[in-house]
Design an enzyme around this catalytic site. Structure first.
Site, PDB file in Angstrom:
ATOM      1  N   LYS A   1      -9.872   7.976   2.422  1.00 42.53           N
ATOM      2  CA  LYS A   1     -10.309   6.589   2.242  1.00 42.53           C
ATOM      3  C   LYS A   1     -11.729   6.370   2.766  1.00 42.53           C
ATOM      4  O   LYS A   1     -12.372   5.378   2.422  1.00 42.53           O
ATOM      5  CB  LYS A   1      -9.341   5.630   2.917  1.00 42.53           C
ATOM      6  CG  LYS A   1      -7.985   5.513   2.226  1.00 42.53           C
ATOM      7  CD  LYS A   1      -7.122   4.463   2.914  1.00 42.53           C
ATOM      8  CE  LYS A   1      -5.768   4.312   2.231  1.00 42.53           C
ATOM      9  NZ  LYS A   1      -4.870   5.461   2.511  1.00 42.53           N
TER      10      LYS A   1
ATOM     11  N   CYS B   1       0.804  -1.225   0.000  1.00 44.42           N
ATOM     12  CA  CYS B   1       0.000   0.000   0.000  1.00 44.42           C
ATOM     13  C   CYS B   1       0.833   1.270   0.000  1.00 44.42           C
ATOM     14  O   CYS B   1       0.279   2.375  -0.015  1.00 44.42           O
ATOM     15  CB  CYS B   1      -0.957  -0.011   1.190  1.00 44.42           C
ATOM     16  SG  CYS B   1      -1.964  -1.504   1.234  1.00 44.42           S
TER      17      CYS B   1
END
Length: 416
Positions: free
Chosen positions: A340, A173
């Protein structure tokens, strides 16, 4: 060391497929998370994903894909692609147009391309099954280049005739954060005038569902599911898509009178050295990465006005990041939010997508808030976690990324 600026953006995301729709979603805190039918059909406890609209790439045969006509590709170009490569091509087209670049300026020894993705698990599985059942005669000659981790670089370098430096980055990530950082190095050190950076992921069942075995995914049956910094957060929601950023030397951009979103001032990185899957509980590696990024760019902690947090909505990860931020900035500190909450977690795509969101807000005059917080985690009570979008863009912002193995990358942006 030469100055680096961002001159073009392109988005294919769960909250919009162009910068205008993305900016609107960020301003209004409109999420792109929905029930994903393939999860439902699998009968597992996971239900939600950040869904890319206006694309149907569910078939294993690219000739059956449906996508916006303006990005039309020939059959021989599509047959070596994975879904995320198509997303990335579309984002790249947008970013190049946004930056006002000609085909000659793209296909030029002074222009490079750095990419990040996990490859296509779905297509890799599909092609291996064909190989096992039918042997080499039934296997696709494009099976390797359409599915393995480097497929994004293979295809885009060939399709757009890239002549400068190119390569893919794989650090889970933090992947596209590394792509951004090393692109900055290429330009700042004078090796390239321009580098296009793209992060992309398929965002399908095969990409996301395995995280459920790690108990990292939210089991919520209804959107949004993703709620970073909320006391009751219970895991992340996965997403796919692509984001492209055009980075150029400031002199190159000025010479062609290019639009500038922000100056990319530099970056920092550090590792946790702690665990293969989870963040250091005290946020030590991320704190070092932030400190190094500030030092490398000559930025005082007090100058930073916004942090786009990595915060994925996992109990351990968000807590670790809040501790890291407190170590560097103290109580209060910069406006802090995680986009997010709106998009879901883009995995290898996340760093590029969130850097794109950050500089878009800087240019257009807003700071995205952190959505879906009902009951703030006590760990964050003394931090400046903003729950609504601010009608002012930050002058100095950082974007955090963390990946498996404790890889941490922090990018620093300043208003141009």
């Amino acid at each position: 060391m030469r100055n680096v600026v961002v001159t073009g953006l392109g988005f294919i995301t769960s909250i919009g497929n162009d910068k205008a729709s993305v900016a609107r979603s960020l301003r209004e805190l409109q999420h792109g998370i929905a029930v994903y039918d393939r999860f439902e059909q699998a009968g597992e406890r996971i239900h939600l994903a950040g869904k890319v609209k206006d694309f149907d790439v569910s078939s294993n045969d690219p000739e059956d894909w449906v996508y916006p006509e303006r990005y039309a590709l020939k059959r021989e170009q599509l047959r070596s692609m994975a879904p995320h490569v198509l997303y990335a091509h579309c984002a790249l087209v947008q970013a190049v147009e946004d930056a006002g670049l000609t085909p000659e300026e793209i296909s030029n020894p002074e222009t490079g391309l750095f990419t990040s993705s996990a490859g296509s698990v779905r297509l890799l599985t599909h092609h291996m099954e064909r190989l096992k059942k039918g042997g080499l005669r039934r296997a696709s000659p494009m099976g390797v280049v359409s599915s393995v981790t480097g497929t994004l670089s293979f295809n885009l370098v060939a399709l757009h005739k890239i002549l400068g430096s190119s390569g893919g980055f794989v650090s889970a990530c933090a992947s596209s954060g590394h792509a951004l950082g090393y692109a900055w190095d290429e330009i700042a050190l004078g090796r390239q005038e321009r580098v296009i950076v793209i992060g992309a992921e398929d965002g399908d069942l095969e990409t996301i569902l395995p995280f459920g075995a790690m108990r990292a995914l939210s089991p919520d049956a209804e959107p949004p599911g993703s709620r970073p910094f909320d006391k009751a957060r219970n895991g992340f929601v996965g997403t796919g898509g692509a984001t492209a950023l055009v980075l150029e030397s400031e002199a190159c951009a000025a010479a062609r009178n290019a639009p500038v979103y922000a100056r990319f001032s530099g970056w920092g990185q550090a590792s946790d050295g702690y665990n293969v899957a989870i963040s250091h509980p005290e946020g030590d590696g991320l704190a070092r990465a932030m400190e190094l990024a500030l030092r490398a760019t000559g930025t005082a902690a007090s100058e930073v006005e916004y942090i786009n947090a990595h915060a994925t909505s996992t109990p351990i990860g968000d807590t670790s990041e809040m501790k890291a931020i407190r170590k560097v900035f103290g109580a209060g500190g910069p406006a802090l939010a995680s986009t997010k909450a709106l998009t879901g977690h883009g995995l290898s795509l996340a760093s590029a997508m969130e850097a794109g969101f950050t500089v878009l807000g800087m240019k257009e005059g807003f700071t995205p808030g952190s959505a879906h917080i009902t009951d703030l985690d006590p760990e964050g009570e003394d931090l400046n976690i903003i729950r609504e979008t601010l009608d002012k863009g930050p002058r100095v912002a950082i974007s955090n990324s963390s990946g498996f193995g404790g890889a941490n990358v922090v990018t620093v942006f300043k208003s141009a």
